[in-house]
Design an enzyme around this catalytic site. Structure first.
Site, PDB file in Angstrom:
ATOM      1  N   ILE A   1       1.072   6.876   0.424  1.00 53.24           N
ATOM      2  CA  ILE A   1       0.488   5.840   1.268  1.00 53.24           C
ATOM      3  C   ILE A   1      -0.996   5.718   0.955  1.00 53.24           C
ATOM      4  O   ILE A   1      -1.709   6.731   0.903  1.00 53.24           O
ATOM      5  CB  ILE A   1       0.663   6.184   2.760  1.00 53.24           C
ATOM      6  CG1 ILE A   1       2.145   6.348   3.094  1.00 53.24           C
ATOM      7  CG2 ILE A   1       0.062   5.100   3.640  1.00 53.24           C
ATOM      8  CD1 ILE A   1       2.413   6.934   4.448  1.00 53.24           C
ATOM      9  N   CYS A   2      -1.439   4.488   0.743  1.00 58.14           N
ATOM     10  CA  CYS A   2      -2.864   4.267   0.508  1.00 58.14           C
ATOM     11  C   CYS A   2      -3.485   3.796   1.810  1.00 58.14           C
ATOM     12  O   CYS A   2      -3.339   2.649   2.210  1.00 58.14           O
ATOM     13  CB  CYS A   2      -3.068   3.220  -0.579  1.00 58.14           C
ATOM     14  SG  CYS A   2      -4.793   2.846  -0.860  1.00 58.14           S
ATOM     15  N   LEU A   3      -4.143   4.711   2.477  1.00 65.46           N
ATOM     16  CA  LEU A   3      -4.744   4.381   3.773  1.00 65.46           C
ATOM     17  C   LEU A   3      -6.048   5.158   3.872  1.00 65.46           C
ATOM     18  O   LEU A   3      -6.066   6.369   3.627  1.00 65.46           O
ATOM     19  CB  LEU A   3      -3.764   4.778   4.891  1.00 65.46           C
ATOM     20  CG  LEU A   3      -4.132   4.397   6.317  1.00 65.46           C
ATOM     21  CD1 LEU A   3      -4.288   2.895   6.456  1.00 65.46           C
ATOM     22  CD2 LEU A   3      -3.066   4.866   7.294  1.00 65.46           C
TER      23      LEU A   3
ATOM     24  N   ASN B   1       0.803  -1.217   0.000  1.00 69.20           N
ATOM     25  CA  ASN B   1       0.000   0.000   0.000  1.00 69.20           C
ATOM     26  C   ASN B   1       0.841   1.275   0.000  1.00 69.20           C
ATOM     27  O   ASN B   1       0.325   2.351   0.299  1.00 69.20           O
ATOM     28  CB  ASN B   1      -0.937   0.015   1.211  1.00 69.20           C
ATOM     29  CG  ASN B   1      -1.757  -1.240   1.300  1.00 69.20           C
ATOM     30  OD1 ASN B   1      -1.517  -2.080   2.178  1.00 69.20           O
ATOM     31  ND2 ASN B   1      -2.671  -1.411   0.364  1.00 69.20           N
TER      32      ASN B   1
END
Lengths: 156, 395
Positions: free
Chosen positions: A89-91, A81
């Site tokens: 950042i993929c959050l 991610n």
């Protein structure tokens, strides 16, 4: 004093007691600009990130805390991610699920938790995600350990 | 402060700002609308007392007294004595050699205050602090002196005396906190006492007056001349702090002549710019800026207005309008700052820079003009040369 400054100063005050073993440092890059922070995360124990120190760049918008801060890894990280080149950042909590109740400390800790719990269904690093999706945990962890050793093992 | 239906507590203005973006609780993401917010008075009062006591607590914790009296430790809980001691340090007119004595008095007073706090927090109609008359306070003051005198002579003598003093005069028919207050006072109602300074027998009621003069000779800078009155004022001011403030704020807020109409939420996309401007005008708000700015202003105003209505002590709308202007300014500032960094300097700083480097500029100009002269001279020569060459060629 604008609300963002007030809030950030408050957070800065609270950080001293919030710093843990996982979050080694967190603060503004320099005294002039309160909207640019950086943090250092320790790689979670019993994961391939163990032993690495990861630098995070934190850009805070003027509308904070209504709008979320932008966190990017300054240290290259091999993670499903996290974009390997840009550090993006993929959050969800950094995007749609943001809530003003989050603080910069808790956000950094959320990123720390993300390191230990990758989510391969929404990848930014397809290679790492594919390894996980195929169930090749040995391959995944050795790849990650290698990158951790190369990029994150050098910082003191 | 307001509480949500899911049990979380927020600052009213902050949570309203959040809810304008998304109707969920910022803490637990449960669906939440503004109608489900309830003012939380308990938190308000806790916050208020914390705020008022914080500095004193901090003082007491960071600067421990050189010697705490046994009295203070035995008869008061930690919080009370801390408060009392903090107060002691804060109250300006009392310094110097009589500190020990004062500390005792403050301790007594802090008991009083603690009791008053109790009575006021349990919402008794009239807290005893309000009823304190000057004479009673004087009495208290003198009793303190009496206590202090006992302390100066012999610490151990004090406790029994204090216990004995439980035999009250008729005054104990009042509220209970009062009794504690007057317990010390009645102890002092006997006639003459020795001045702790000169050991001269003085009548109880005159001891303050006497001591002031007695100490004034020795400690001239101490401004204790009208201590009876000043004590009364101090006690009234300090012990009734929350009450007095509440009352004054309520008085200030209730008959607010300047009231603006209650704003309602709008669907901005359905409104034209002129319509929105008219609405803002009706609400008494500034109408400058484009639709986007007016929308932001209206949203913030609705939030501010509602948050103010939630507050325990709402401020007048004039102040609220001022805050709105401040908010707008704080929004505009970052943009200015960004613009500044882009253009690197504002006219002001240009002028400054110019003044600072005036010599440099002059030198540069001189240099430039000199080199220009040289260059023109050279071109003249070359022109002349080429002209003469041309003449030769033609010739």
């Amino acid at each position: 004093m604008s609300s963002v400054t007030k809030r950030l100063l408050k957070e800065l005050q609270d950080i001293r007691k919030d710093l843990t073993d996982e979050l080694l440092s967190l603060g503004p890059v320099d005294d002039e600009d309160l909207l640019q922070w950086h943090a250092v995360l320790r790689g979670p124990q019993e994961t391939p990130y163990q032993g690495g120190l990861f630098r995070l760049r934190i850009d805070i918008p003027e509308e904070y805390p209504i709008k979320p801060p932008t966190l990017t890894f300054a240290t290259p990280v091999c993670h499903p991610n996290v974009h390997f080149e840009t550090g993006e950042i993929c959050l969800d909590i950094l995007k749609s699920q943001w809530s003003p109740a989050w603080t910069l400390t808790s956000t950094c800790l959320a990123v720390h938790v993300l390191l230990a719990n990758p989510e391969p269904s929404s990848p930014l690093n397809c290679d790492a995600a594919n390894l996980l999706r195929c169930g090749d945990f040995v391959g995944y962890s050795s790849l990650v350990s290698m990158y951790t050793h190369i990029f994150a093992g050098q910082i003191q | 402060m307001v509480s949500s239906s899911c049990g979380h507590t927020f600052c009213s203005l902050c949570v309203r700002r959040c809810l304008t973006l998304e109707t969920i609780c910022p803490s637990c993401r449960a669906p939440l609308t503004e109608s489900e917010l309830y003012p939380n008075r308990l938190i308000d009062s806790i916050l208020r007392s914390f705020k008022s006591g914080r500095q004193q607590l901090l003082d007491a914790l960071t600067k421990p007294l050189p010697r705490t009296t046994s009295l203070g430790e035995k008869t008061h809980c930690a919080t009370c004595s801390k408060r009392g001691l903090g107060e002691d340090r804060r109250s300006g007119p009392f310094h110097g050699a009589a500190e020990q004595r004062k500390r005792l008095r403050m301790n007594t007073r802090s008991t009083t205050r603690a009791m008053e706090c109790q009575s006021s927090s349990s919402d008794m109609p009239a807290s005893c602090g309000v009823e304190l008359t000057a004479s009673e306070i004087d009495e208290v003051g003198s009793s303190d002196l009496d206590i202090s005198q006992a302390m100066v002579e012999d610490d151990s003598d004090f406790m029994p005396e204090r216990n004995d003093s439980g035999i009250d005069s008729g005054q104990n028919s009042r509220q209970r906190p009062k009794k504690t207050l007057l317990r010390g006072a009645s102890a002092a109602s006997n006639d003459s006492v020795a001045c702790p300074n000169c050991h001269q027998d003085v009548r109880q009621s005159r001891i303050n007056w006497h001591l002031d003069r007695c100490l004034a000779g020795k400690l001239s800078p101490e401004p204790r001349t009208e201590s009876g009155i000043s004590q009364a004022e101090t006690i009234n001011a300090s012990s009734n702090k929350p009450n007095a403030r509440n009352i004054s704020l309520r008085l200030q807020s209730q008959p607010s002549k300047f009231t603006l109409p209650r704003p309602t939420k709008l669907v901005y996309s359905l409104l034209s710019e002129s319509k929105l401007r008219r609405i803002l005008k009706e609400l008494g708000l500034p109408t400058k800026g484009d639709k986007y700015q007016m929308k932001a202003r209206h949203v913030e105003w609705v939030n501010m207005y509602m948050a103010n209505a939630d507050a325990e002590n709402p401020v007048s709308h004039k102040i609220l309008l001022k805050r709105l202007a401040e908010w707008e300014e704080s929004l505009a500032k970052p943009a200015d700052a960004a613009a500044k960094t882009q253009t690197a300097a504002t006219p002001d700083s240009w002028a400054e820079y110019e003044a600072k480097h005036a010599d440099d500029f002059a030198a540069l100009i001189a240099q430039a003009s000199a080199s220009q002269k040289r260059a023109s001279a050279r071109t003249d020569i070359t022109v002349g040369v080429s002209a003469s060459q041309g003449e030769r060629q033609t010739g």
